[in-house]
Design an enzyme around this catalytic site. Sequence first.
Site, mmCIF file in Angstrom:
data_model
loop_
_atom_site.group_PDB
_atom_site.id
_atom_site.type_symbol
_atom_site.label_atom_id
_atom_site.label_comp_id
_atom_site.label_asym_id
_atom_site.label_seq_id
_atom_site.Cartn_x
_atom_site.Cartn_y
_atom_site.Cartn_z
ATOM 1 N N ARG A 62 79.702 16.729 -125.708
ATOM 2 C CA ARG A 62 79.315 17.656 -124.650
ATOM 3 C C ARG A 62 78.139 18.488 -125.154
ATOM 4 O O ARG A 62 77.934 18.651 -126.362
ATOM 5 C CB ARG A 62 80.480 18.584 -124.296
ATOM 6 C CG ARG A 62 81.740 17.877 -123.816
ATOM 7 C CD ARG A 62 82.861 18.887 -123.581
ATOM 8 N NE ARG A 62 84.072 18.249 -123.087
ATOM 9 C CZ ARG A 62 85.084 17.837 -123.857
ATOM 10 N NH1 ARG A 62 85.010 17.999 -125.181
ATOM 11 N NH2 ARG A 62 86.144 17.280 -123.330
ATOM 12 N N LYS A 66 86.637 21.449 -125.845
ATOM 13 C CA LYS A 66 87.377 22.259 -124.876
ATOM 14 C C LYS A 66 88.745 22.636 -125.435
ATOM 15 O O LYS A 66 89.360 21.864 -126.156
ATOM 16 C CB LYS A 66 87.550 21.489 -123.566
ATOM 17 C CG LYS A 66 86.286 21.427 -122.720
ATOM 18 C CD LYS A 66 86.576 20.793 -121.367
ATOM 19 C CE LYS A 66 85.347 20.812 -120.481
ATOM 20 N NZ LYS A 66 85.619 20.196 -119.160
ATOM 21 N N HIS A 81 74.937 15.404 -120.215
ATOM 22 C CA HIS A 81 76.162 14.814 -119.676
ATOM 23 C C HIS A 81 75.935 13.362 -119.248
ATOM 24 O O HIS A 81 76.849 12.533 -119.334
ATOM 25 C CB HIS A 81 76.671 15.633 -118.489
ATOM 26 C CG HIS A 81 78.059 15.258 -118.066
ATOM 27 N ND1 HIS A 81 79.153 15.409 -118.887
ATOM 28 C CD2 HIS A 81 78.530 14.692 -116.919
ATOM 29 C CE1 HIS A 81 80.239 14.981 -118.266
ATOM 30 N NE2 HIS A 81 79.884 14.527 -117.070
ATOM 31 N N ARG A 110 76.281 11.426 -122.323
ATOM 32 C CA ARG A 110 77.714 11.344 -122.657
ATOM 33 C C ARG A 110 78.372 10.257 -121.796
ATOM 34 O O ARG A 110 79.187 9.466 -122.280
ATOM 35 C CB ARG A 110 78.354 12.709 -122.429
ATOM 36 C CG ARG A 110 79.872 12.779 -122.620
ATOM 37 C CD ARG A 110 80.305 14.245 -122.560
ATOM 38 N NE ARG A 110 81.723 14.422 -122.289
ATOM 39 C CZ ARG A 110 82.682 14.377 -123.213
ATOM 40 N NH1 ARG A 110 82.373 14.114 -124.470
ATOM 41 N NH2 ARG A 110 83.949 14.574 -122.891
ATOM 42 N N HIS A 163 89.095 13.780 -124.676
ATOM 43 C CA HIS A 163 89.859 13.903 -123.433
ATOM 44 C C HIS A 163 91.353 13.916 -123.730
ATOM 45 O O HIS A 163 91.841 13.094 -124.504
ATOM 46 C CB HIS A 163 89.574 12.722 -122.498
ATOM 47 C CG HIS A 163 88.198 12.726 -121.927
ATOM 48 N ND1 HIS A 163 87.538 11.576 -121.559
ATOM 49 C CD2 HIS A 163 87.351 13.738 -121.661
ATOM 50 C CE1 HIS A 163 86.340 11.888 -121.086
ATOM 51 N NE2 HIS A 163 86.201 13.192 -121.145
ATOM 52 N N TYR A 177 84.910 7.965 -116.200
ATOM 53 C CA TYR A 177 83.560 7.812 -116.741
ATOM 54 C C TYR A 177 83.146 6.339 -116.789
ATOM 55 O O TYR A 177 81.971 6.023 -116.902
ATOM 56 C CB TYR A 177 83.474 8.377 -118.158
ATOM 57 C CG TYR A 177 83.390 9.871 -118.222
ATOM 58 C CD1 TYR A 177 82.201 10.509 -118.532
ATOM 59 C CD2 TYR A 177 84.501 10.656 -117.969
ATOM 60 C CE1 TYR A 177 82.110 11.881 -118.590
ATOM 61 C CE2 TYR A 177 84.427 12.044 -118.029
ATOM 62 C CZ TYR A 177 83.238 12.640 -118.336
ATOM 63 O OH TYR A 177 83.164 14.004 -118.393
#
Length: 330
Positions: free
Chosen positions: A186, A210, A277, A280, A303, A312
């Site tokens: 990210r 995250k 992104h 990514r 994730h 994705y």
Amino acid sequence: MNNASEQLLSDVVAVLSDKLPEFNAERTKSILSAVISKYHIKKVEENEPHPDSDEKLSMFLSAKRLEGLSPITLAGYELELRIFFRYVTKRMESVTAADIRAYLGQFDHLKMSTVGRKLSVLKSFFGWLTAEEIIPRDPSARLKTPKQEKRLPKALTVAELEMLREACRTVRQRAFIEVLYATGCRLSEVFGMNRAAINHQSMSCRVVGKGNKEREVYFSFKAMYHLNRYLASRTDDGEALMVTERRPYRRLSRRGIQREIDVIAQAAGLARKVSPHVLRHTFATLTLNNGAELVAVQELMGHSDPQTTLRYARITEERKREQHKKYLVQ
């Protein structure tokens, strides 16, 4: 007493006089005046946030900080809630579902995904206040998150990725492209990378993603080659992996990284917008289409849910035909 205290006293006495026929206004005012004089009272203007909101926001952010939310997430929560407080200037226990609907309704020019994020922040805030029994009910409980568009930025093709590489004019630009693509990181994770965190032997680096979760990401041989060229060209001793081009050298901002990618994409003549992104997404799509295991890509991207990783991946027609021929039991 200050003006606000006197105004409060007059308002209270006026209400009691209206409700109670036998009410002695002067005597009650004298008694209440002695009590109110011990307090400093400030009137809340209709067009400014209620002081109650600052207290509740501070408590909420402190709790979420202890839960391990990243500074970026916390800053986003604070920004969204302060915007809400400027629109709904009430005590938190007085906020209604109708207030929230009216607030969100003014953003009809924004995408549903953006409105959904705003509602998500409010749900988190009011849900926490209710769970902690700070307010008696959650005004956001019955509000449903708007249906969001399931669109993701389209991954670059192999040819487009090569066009980006060829368009790089400096070792710095090439290093940026290779690091973003090879690691699948990210933007915030690349922004936070430090020189000392690079393990040149294993060609890897630990990043914080995250939820303040740490994971290891990997560089390709090509990425390490161009990254080493970039680091060798630098004359500063800053700890950041990506720094500004001019003195005083400092960590390059997220916007600065995005701007550099924009410059490269324009030089490559790519019609659509290319962002960190998108790179990514390209990493996820090309690795999955090349046969990588879903679980491995999920871990590499940080994730928690494999369904997120699947969103994705858009397998190509060629890859589908290949898989059909390879795995169909005749």
